[in-house]
Scaffold this active site. Sequence first.
Site, mmCIF file in Angstrom:
data_model
loop_
_atom_site.group_PDB
_atom_site.id
_atom_site.type_symbol
_atom_site.label_atom_id
_atom_site.label_comp_id
_atom_site.label_asym_id
_atom_site.label_seq_id
_atom_site.Cartn_x
_atom_site.Cartn_y
_atom_site.Cartn_z
ATOM 1 N N HIS A 169 5.373 9.906 -13.025
ATOM 2 C CA HIS A 169 5.451 9.813 -11.555
ATOM 3 C C HIS A 169 5.834 8.414 -11.093
ATOM 4 C CE1 HIS A 169 3.593 13.776 -10.440
ATOM 5 N NE2 HIS A 169 3.365 13.725 -11.749
ATOM 6 N N ASP A 383 8.459 1.683 -6.314
ATOM 7 C CA ASP A 383 7.723 2.939 -6.148
ATOM 8 C C ASP A 383 8.508 4.046 -6.834
ATOM 9 O OD1 ASP A 383 5.899 4.814 -5.261
ATOM 10 O OD2 ASP A 383 5.929 4.139 -3.183
HETATM 11 P P1 ADP Z 1 1.329 7.335 -4.435
HETATM 12 O O1 ADP Z 1 1.524 8.508 -5.298
HETATM 13 O O2 ADP Z 1 1.702 6.044 -5.072
HETATM 14 O O3 ADP Z 1 -0.030 7.262 -3.831
HETATM 15 P P2 ADP Z 1 3.089 8.629 -2.419
HETATM 16 O O4 ADP Z 1 3.616 8.108 -1.140
HETATM 17 O O5 ADP Z 1 4.092 9.261 -3.299
HETATM 18 O O6 ADP Z 1 2.332 7.430 -3.162
HETATM 19 O O7 ADP Z 1 1.994 9.708 -2.118
HETATM 20 C C1 ADP Z 1 0.885 9.444 -1.319
HETATM 21 C C2 ADP Z 1 0.274 10.753 -0.858
HETATM 22 O O8 ADP Z 1 -1.052 10.505 -0.422
HETATM 23 C C3 ADP Z 1 1.006 11.368 0.292
HETATM 24 O O9 ADP Z 1 1.001 12.766 0.149
HETATM 25 C C4 ADP Z 1 0.191 10.954 1.505
HETATM 26 O O10 ADP Z 1 0.247 11.861 2.574
HETATM 27 C C5 ADP Z 1 -1.199 10.920 0.931
HETATM 28 N N1 ADP Z 1 -2.047 9.932 1.604
HETATM 29 C C6 ADP Z 1 -1.861 8.606 1.662
HETATM 30 N N2 ADP Z 1 -2.839 8.021 2.358
HETATM 31 C C7 ADP Z 1 -3.657 8.995 2.747
HETATM 32 C C8 ADP Z 1 -4.875 9.026 3.499
HETATM 33 N N3 ADP Z 1 -5.433 7.927 3.963
HETATM 34 N N4 ADP Z 1 -5.430 10.224 3.696
HETATM 35 C C9 ADP Z 1 -4.878 11.343 3.216
HETATM 36 N N5 ADP Z 1 -3.762 11.371 2.502
HETATM 37 C C10 ADP Z 1 -3.157 10.221 2.265
HETATM 38 O O1 F6P Z 2 1.766 7.767 -8.138
HETATM 39 C C1 F6P Z 2 0.948 7.198 -9.053
HETATM 40 C C2 F6P Z 2 -0.466 7.753 -9.149
HETATM 41 O O2 F6P Z 2 -1.053 7.401 -10.316
HETATM 42 C C3 F6P Z 2 -0.488 9.249 -9.109
HETATM 43 O O3 F6P Z 2 -0.419 9.785 -10.370
HETATM 44 C C4 F6P Z 2 -1.759 9.513 -8.418
HETATM 45 O O4 F6P Z 2 -1.504 10.518 -7.537
HETATM 46 C C5 F6P Z 2 -2.111 8.250 -7.679
HETATM 47 O O5 F6P Z 2 -1.301 7.265 -8.162
HETATM 48 C C6 F6P Z 2 -3.597 7.983 -7.675
HETATM 49 O O6 F6P Z 2 -4.080 7.061 -8.615
HETATM 50 P P1 F6P Z 2 -5.591 6.982 -9.077
HETATM 51 O O7 F6P Z 2 -5.938 8.238 -9.787
HETATM 52 O O8 F6P Z 2 -5.668 5.799 -9.951
HETATM 53 O O9 F6P Z 2 -6.412 6.836 -7.841
#
Ligand code: ADP
Ligand code: F6P
Length: 767
Positions: A169, A383
Amino acid sequence: MTGLQGLTGGRELVMVSNRLPVDRVVEADGSTAWRTSPGGLVTAVEPIVEQLGCVWVGWAGSADEHVDPFEIGRMRLEPVELSTDDVELYYEGFSNGTLWPLYHDVIAPPEFHRQWWDRYRKVNQRFAERVAAVAAEGAIAWIHDYQLQLVPAMLRELRPDLTIGFFLHIPFPPRGLFEQLPWRRSIISGLLGADVIGFQRVPDAISFRTIADRYTHTQALGNTMVLPATSDAPGRTVLAQEFPISIDAAAFAEVARRPETQDRARQIRAELGNPKTVMLGVDRLDYTKGIRHRLKAFDELLVDDEIDASQIVLVQVASPSRERVDAYRQLRDEVEVTVGRINGEHGTIGHAPLVYLHRGYSREEMVAMYLAADVLVVTPLRDGMNLVAKEYVACREDEQGVLILSEFAGAADELRDALLVNPHDIEGLKAAMLRAVHMPQEEQHRRMHGMRRAVHDNDVAHWASGFLGSMTAISESRATAHTGGPEDGMTGPISIVPPAFVPRSVGDRLRRIATASSLLVATDFDGTIAPIVRRPQDARMLPRARQALELLNAAPGVRVALLSGRSLDGLAETGTGTGGEGWIISGSHGSELTGLELPGVSGADGGAPTAEEVDWLQRVNRRFERVLGGEPGVRLERKPFGIAVHTREVRDPDQSRELQAAAVELGIAEGLHVREGKEVREFSVRASNKGAVLQSIRDALPSGPVLFLGDDVTDEDAFAVLGPDDLGIKVGPGDTAATGRVPDPETVAAVLARLVELRTGIVIGSD
Ligand code: ADP
Ligand code: F6P
């Protein structure tokens, strides 16, 4: 979301990730509850398993806690226990103190500790053992992310019957960074235990293949890695390519459409004091997300009075993440101090320009925030994808709102209409913020429209079907290899050494057509019997495929036809010549033909362009030369009935797409017929296609079934003219009208060899 049923071919699906999709949390009153785990993995994978059902193996989120397997909806959750030491050494240590910073371009310095690595190995082994214990015979195991990179090989060792996929990912680093890892060879070997390895972006996949080539005894053939046989294991192939992840766009749009969500969006704006502009940032509180850079740019705009603090609010949602890791603690302290300082300096009693929210929200509340926001600011320094950007776009059915997006997020490959920024360039970021604040509605509409199309075209169903489709094709191949020869009455093994096995589903249908008194075997060239290479003139037919086609053409009642988009001259350049004696060869997507007399179709033997077409072609060639001829990496190929614009050698994928779009505009303006291929746009003065020429060829031959093989979108015309007694085989992933699928040209060669054997009894070995 379109139906995914059937993608697993009836096999059980086992999802494996560090965390289960839900975390067990202890509430203030001491009771326990389940909460959706943070991050993009769950957002993407959950809608898939809701449809398909699965067993999900992962950690329940608390140390030293035993949780019995349990069920939620169509998922059976199999918790893996982690001790306090495991969490410290494997999760916080090697996963998030070594791999995470290394793979994200060393934004924070990675640490290398042997103790962390030892624990990483042990915990990976525990995950593999757990999957081995719970997976049904022949199941598909789909392993996710950097915490579990050793699991594929460990699992293969324990359960060779499983089909194993791995999806990363986060970004896969360039070689110069990856090589720092003292355990680099083990990580690569661990991943190569999978049948399919998926990455977010093309450069990630290229970097992996290059490194694997260097550090293991594998050989990269396009996207396929060939692993040689060893004393204890047969050779096999691993598909390693990009599968950009996405979201369930329709589900987000549905929530956005609800009147109560729209009311809540208005309410949010009112609660913020109905400012002129609401900017929003939504991230896990992670140093890769560029939150500091974003705040700095916002602060400077306020200090310089470029934006009016009373007219704007930046809402920063920062969900708690990895709070015991030092770099995350420091980031939280720094962000909270900065927020306090900015509000202290620019706020008033009734109004704070920055609203900082450090907690999780429901899907409905997130969507309401997206609707309330005039601008979404996504500024990661690196990212894998960034799903937040796609969610914002999916929610904006009003086609209003501006997305500021970092060039260093995977999403930037698809969302070209965002305001793209380099977050390190604070001046550039400030300029983008100002542009967003003042962007006319018309421009917002245009940009959002383009982005919405991109998000809907590549939604999570598309991602899942690409990945699972590849896994299923491979698992079918392996099933045939296991049950192989005797059952099929074969005299010897067809391809126990690499590359490629004939998928069972294809094998069964081949047997059906093999004995027909008349048979037409037709195939595309590039990407089907000749692996794709960087320079088109270097493409060569796989020797095994050529040998099989020659034997087929010599067999009584069989004709072989090659249907290519290349011109006949272009095919000759590849050494294909006229193929074997007596092949039918059609070039230029059906405009040229040799080896068979067909009235109205041009070829070496007649039907050349008319005088009018010649004039038209001359004008077209001049215009394309003038507009696109000087672009670096663009190759213009003159064809007997048109021109092809190749962009495979344009280094920047964005630029490549822009050039393709420019070519299409030009072609349409010239009244040409446009055809889209892989990194090529073709323009022709004649309306011809592979479907029409295939139909004409079959009509001119004694009646009988047709086998057609092809990999490109232009081959879909040929698949479309096939009937129920024919067999169409699509090579590689992607939507298709074909009823059979194989992963790569090596498997095509195996299919053709198998057909030779069924028809003639001659066994062709692998190359
Ligand atoms: P990562 O996987 O690195 O966290 P992404 O942007 O790909 O980053 O995914 C983040 C996901 O988490 C998205 O689906 C977003 O809507 C969700 N998210 C982020 N912050 C919050 C929050 N405070 N509450 C609920 N969902 C959240
Ligand atoms: O996008 C990277 C990632 O590791 C995802 O696999 C996972 O959704 C997210 O970050 C959360 O990370 P953690 O389990 O360390 O909170």
